[in-house]
Design an enzyme around this catalytic site. Sequence first.
Site, short mmCIF file in Angstrom:
data_model
loop_
_atom_site.label_atom_id
_atom_site.label_comp_id
_atom_site.label_asym_id
_atom_site.label_seq_id
_atom_site.Cartn_x
_atom_site.Cartn_y
_atom_site.Cartn_z
N ASP A 101 4.26 0.32 2.63
CA ASP A 101 4.34 0.04 4.07
C ASP A 101 3.21 0.70 4.87
OD1 ASP A 101 6.67 -1.10 3.22
OD2 ASP A 101 7.95 -0.16 4.74
N HIS A 121 4.55 4.20 0.71
CA HIS A 121 3.61 4.02 1.82
C HIS A 121 2.18 4.18 1.34
CE1 HIS A 121 7.37 4.82 3.94
NE2 HIS A 121 6.84 4.25 5.00
#
Length: 296
Positions: free
Chosen positions: A113, A263
Amino acid sequence: MSKQWIAMLAALLLLTSCSTKPEASPDPAKSEPPASSQPVSGGEKPKTADGASSANQPAPAPVKEGKESAPADGGNKQEQPAAKRYTMNPKTYDIVPIDPNGTPKKVVLLTFDDGPKDLEMNKALLDTLQKHKAKAIFFLNGYRVKQKPELVKLIASSGQTIGNHSWDHVDLKKEPKEKVDQQIGDVQKAIKELTGKAPVFFRPPFGSGSDDVRAKAKEEGLLFMTWSNGSKDWEMTVKKNSPEQVISNVLNQLHPGSNILMHELPWTVEALDKLLTQLEEKGYGFVDPEEIEVTA
Ligand SMILES: [Zn+2]
């Protein structure tokens, strides 16, 4: 000769000259004018001497803006849509086989992300994924897409999947419907413009959804998901043991169908090769997001 007769003659002459004026009909198939010769549309060009003279040129054949065209390097992308072998459990967000008899259930979905952030990090992630023949979803934010469009193209041309993570990474649950629509809709447009394909996966920032968020995702044909295995890499900082911690956090929650949240962070980039190796050693495969059935 009367004045009337002269006037008629003059009118006739004028008519003939108009009808015999050569029509501008360039053959678009043979000679597409180079882009540099295209007049600026919409009359936004300042009226310079140059602009005035170009106004007299015959209108060129319309040139397609390439809205529907494939991405520049679309040639090496697989054009055939993948067969849908998996579906997402809408309650747990786990990825499960559609046909439990014919499809391995010991799989994970890899997701990254908050990008695209940085060329070196993206390259390293993409290389490691390629090394393990693994696919992932990169859930991107619109404001970063705008800052680093070349990274969006790189991710797409590497055969990885791009997902929508809202424009500004705000908590959408707290926003009015108009803002929600814009936060999701604008990312769809921006990514379609860059890659030729609008995302089909959506993850709200902070996993925070609402009826408006779900309605907009549905309207855009997006599969709404949070995650089922959080690496907690977002709670870490640059410490010597952070990559190890990313790995142990994922392995501690590991179960068939794990929807793994990671992430674009340095310690996650560093951990990925070892993490994927350990997942493989435990007998896990990596779901290609393109194989996931999208029922928005
Ligand atoms: Zn996020």
